[in-house]
Design an enzyme around this catalytic site. Structure first.
Site, mmCIF file in Angstrom:
data_model
loop_
_atom_site.group_PDB
_atom_site.id
_atom_site.type_symbol
_atom_site.label_atom_id
_atom_site.label_comp_id
_atom_site.label_asym_id
_atom_site.label_seq_id
_atom_site.Cartn_x
_atom_site.Cartn_y
_atom_site.Cartn_z
ATOM 1 N N TYR A 39 67.292 7.171 -31.739
ATOM 2 C CA TYR A 39 66.542 7.977 -30.869
ATOM 3 C C TYR A 39 67.337 8.789 -29.988
ATOM 4 O O TYR A 39 67.195 9.637 -29.311
ATOM 5 C CB TYR A 39 65.320 7.613 -30.299
ATOM 6 N N PRO B 195 54.951 11.471 -29.141
ATOM 7 C CA PRO B 195 54.003 11.394 -29.491
ATOM 8 C C PRO B 195 53.106 11.734 -28.257
ATOM 9 O O PRO B 195 52.988 11.835 -26.925
ATOM 10 C CB PRO B 195 53.923 9.982 -29.937
ATOM 11 N N THR C 237 60.225 -1.455 -35.394
ATOM 12 C CA THR C 237 59.391 -1.090 -36.467
ATOM 13 C C THR C 237 60.053 -1.144 -38.070
ATOM 14 O O THR C 237 61.394 -1.210 -37.784
ATOM 15 C CB THR C 237 59.050 0.335 -36.959
ATOM 16 N N LYS D 143 34.868 -4.985 -49.138
ATOM 17 C CA LYS D 143 35.709 -6.462 -49.091
ATOM 18 C C LYS D 143 37.595 -5.550 -48.823
ATOM 19 O O LYS D 143 38.319 -5.876 -49.783
ATOM 20 C CB LYS D 143 35.436 -7.006 -50.013
ATOM 21 N N SER E 156 50.485 6.992 -39.505
ATOM 22 C CA SER E 156 50.729 5.798 -38.921
ATOM 23 C C SER E 156 49.451 5.669 -38.148
ATOM 24 O O SER E 156 48.542 6.566 -37.680
ATOM 25 C CB SER E 156 51.361 6.208 -37.066
ATOM 26 N N GLN E 157 48.715 4.612 -38.147
ATOM 27 C CA GLN E 157 47.399 4.195 -37.714
ATOM 28 C C GLN E 157 47.585 3.253 -36.098
ATOM 29 O O GLN E 157 48.933 1.889 -36.281
ATOM 30 C CB GLN E 157 47.525 2.617 -38.556
#
Length: 616
Positions: free
Chosen positions: A97, A110, A455, A416, A544-545
């Protein structure tokens, strides 16, 4: 302390248990180095649906050569397996970064959109801001006392380091590379926040002389003083300098801090615990467009005419509170990923629901200190350049924030199926329907099972997802076959996600091998100069979640010029989506992908409902 649970992945939930931060950190394992053959096999599988057969065959030969006993791959693997090399890779994510030279605005930082507030005047705005500040200070007390609950995933403790990096920290621009400073461990840690209103910055002490935090009422009174001291709007938006290209901002920064007054003002912002931006109201938007407008306000502030100068984009954490009830935040990405930020938000939102404490006797409080800047003609030119560049970015960002209201996590769970994998397959289908091809897809996987882990990549585009999306709209295929392919694709995604959070995905390992090669060898191995490698890293879908208990959504820009940024927060009965693209690319359109995603989710639901269970 009570145990609290929050969704982290679908089959596992994060459990929070009281624990001492440092004692816990020492026991965390280091990031493992996956077996070389395993990574090469998985890399080839990931390439299969996205490169043509001839190119794939060429890459297969390069990988065979790379893996030969006693060859280059084995040498690089051994280098990585020496603990220090791969531990350094945990930190590479952080340094990448700081090496990135594009503006942090849109390209890196973000934003988070919080639910719209009901206030529409300055009193409401400041009351909300005062409660929010008190809530963040409450969260800070857990960090300071090391009583922040330790998080566990599947019975394994997670690295909590990122929580300790988001307050009292700031990015510092350089002409070639940036740095991050954190003042938490100073002999005299900061006791002030920065408040910015009408482009003017103020230092607001948020602790009394005895170390107790100010009450909500006291903070409100101080915010009112700030508001009344910054009514004029004709000030130079000094904060907009932080939105420029990092090299340009680095040069402007060196020039800015030559002046002693400027240097002291900048240091006060950098050292502050966090920043609160009291924004002017934006132009009215229809209910349908409101969330999207709020999303861009969080990401860039709307341009130089609006609130883009009402920021210090290098600050790790900035809460944004608009006079019109638009609320959220933006954070600088180098110190932390989304989950710790969302945990902080969840805590603050819960805190703000509490009825306020008994009011304390009012003692006179010191006037908040206004920060002054001496603007030379050269600095004025830098500000004008930053304004122009910001306005270009504003016009280029294509954004759509929407609520998918037909179902949430509840439906995939009833089938499921992993909700995250279900959404990712719908996203693959939506992209395929628009672009008539599949693309490399990045989904972030947390490596917090490991010390200082950041990540790795869940590669959502797989051989199985490719088969499913191509079958979905094929009239020759029976529903039962489509459901079987969907089920297989969902399970494959779930397996890759589980593998990634356990440190066995391919992207961090391949990067480690490449960095080791740069360090050790005169020439880079051919697998890293291969077309396939460039294709694999060109993430047209960056996703991304970021699940939260709060009904919010995170948003970010695309990572490639012809790509999309997609973030989602799956709630029980609805899903919040933020989709971004660039207007400068004629092939992408955020609203079109958002609509295709909604259609895909509904079509998959219909497919599952119309296919009798007994036959499966």
């Amino acid at each position: 302390m009570a145990v609290i649970e929050t969704v982290f992945t679908d089959s596992l939930s994060v459990t929070r248990i009281a624990g001492r931060y440092l004692a816990h950190q020492e026991g965390l394992p280091k990031l493992p180095v996956p077996p070389l053959q395993q990574t090469c096999e998985r890399y080839l599988a990931a390439l299969t649906p996205i490169v043509d057969p001839e190119e794939l065959n060429h890459t297969r030969k390069l990988l065979e050569e790379f893996q030969k006993p006693g060859g280059v791959g084995e040498r690089l693997q051994k280098g990585l397996e020496q603990a220090s090399s791969y531990v350094a890779l945990s930190l590479y994510h952080f340094h990448s970064y700081l090496d990135y030279r594009m503006p942090v605005v849109v390209h890196s930082s973000p934003g988070v959109v919080l639910p719209r507030m009901e206030f529409s005047d300055r009193q409401g705005q400041m009351r909300y801001a005062a409660k929010l500040i008190a809530g963040v200070l409450d969260f800070k007390s857990m960090i300071d006392n090391e009583t922040l609950p330790v998080e566990y995933l599947g019975g394994k403790p997670l690295c909590m380091n990122q929580y300790y990096q988001v307050l009292s920290s700031c990015r510092i621009p350089g002409t070639k590379r940036d740095t991050v400073v954190n003042y938490t461990l100073d002999k005299r840690p900061p006791t002030h926040i920065t408040v910015v209103h009408n482009f003017q910055f103020f230092v607001l002490d948020v602790y009394n002389s005895d170390g107790t935090p100010l009450t909500v009422d006291q903070i409100y009174i101080q915010l009112e003083k700030i508001w009344n001291s910054s009514l004029q709007t004709n000030k130079e938006p000094i904060g907009i300098l932080t939105s420029n290209h990092r090299n340009s901002w680095g040069k402007a920064y060196d020039n800015l801090i030559k002046d002693k007054t400027n240097q002291e003002s900048v240091r006060a912002i950098q050292k502050s615990i966090f920043t609160v931006c009291l924004d002017a109201p934006m132009p009215h938007a229809s209910d349908d467009m409101y969330r999207t407008r709020a999303g861009v306000q969080m990401l860039h502030g709307g341009g130089s005419r609006w609130n883009s100068g009402n920021r210090w984009f290098d600050k790790t954490l900035q809460f944004i509170i608009g006079e019109d009830g638009t609320c959220g935040l933006i954070y600088e990405h180098a110190p932390a990923e989304g989950p710790p930020i969302v945990s902080l938000i969840d805590h603050v939102v819960e805190y703000m629901k509490k009825s306020e404490m008994v009011r304390t006797p009012m003692v006179p409080l010191r006037m908040p200190q206004k920060l002054h800047f001496n603007i030379t003609p050269e600095i004025k030119m830098d500000i004008e350049e930053a304004k122009q560049n910001m306005n270009i970015m504003v016009h280029d960002l294509d954004m759509k924030v929407s609520v998918f209201s037909h179902f949430g996590k509840d439906f995939p769970k009833s089938q499921k199926m992993s909700p995250d994998a279900f959404i990712q397959m719908a996203l693959q289908l939506a992209y395929y329907r628009i672009h008539k091809r599949c693309c490399p897809t990045y989904e972030s996987a947390s490596l917090r099972m490991f010390r200082l882990g950041r990540t790795d990549t869940i590669r959502s585009m797989s051989i199985d997802s490719d088969k499913f999306v191509k079958a979905m709209d094929d009239p020759a295929k029976h529903n039962i076959e489509k459901v079987a392919l969907l089920d297989k694709a969902v399970k494959a995604h779930r397996a890759y996600a589980d593998m990634a959070i356990r440190g066995q995905a391919i992207d961090r390992h391949l990067l480690g091998l490449k960095l080791q090669a740069i360090e050790d060898l005169a020439a880079l191995p051919e697998i890293f100069m291969d077309t396939s490698y460039a294709v694999a890293l060109h993430f047209n879908l960056s996703t991304s979640q970021v699940p939260a208990k709060t009904n919010c959504v995170m948003c970010f820009g695309p990572v490639v010029s012809d790509g999309y940024g997609v973030c989602y927060n799956p709630m029980d009965t609805h899903i919040n989506f933020a989709v971004s693209a660039f207007n400068s690319c004629q092939h992408t359109n955020a609203a079109r992908l958002a609509q295709a995603l909604e259609d895909a989710l509904l079509d998959i639901k219909t497919l599952l409902e119309q296919t009798p269970k007994a036959k499966l």
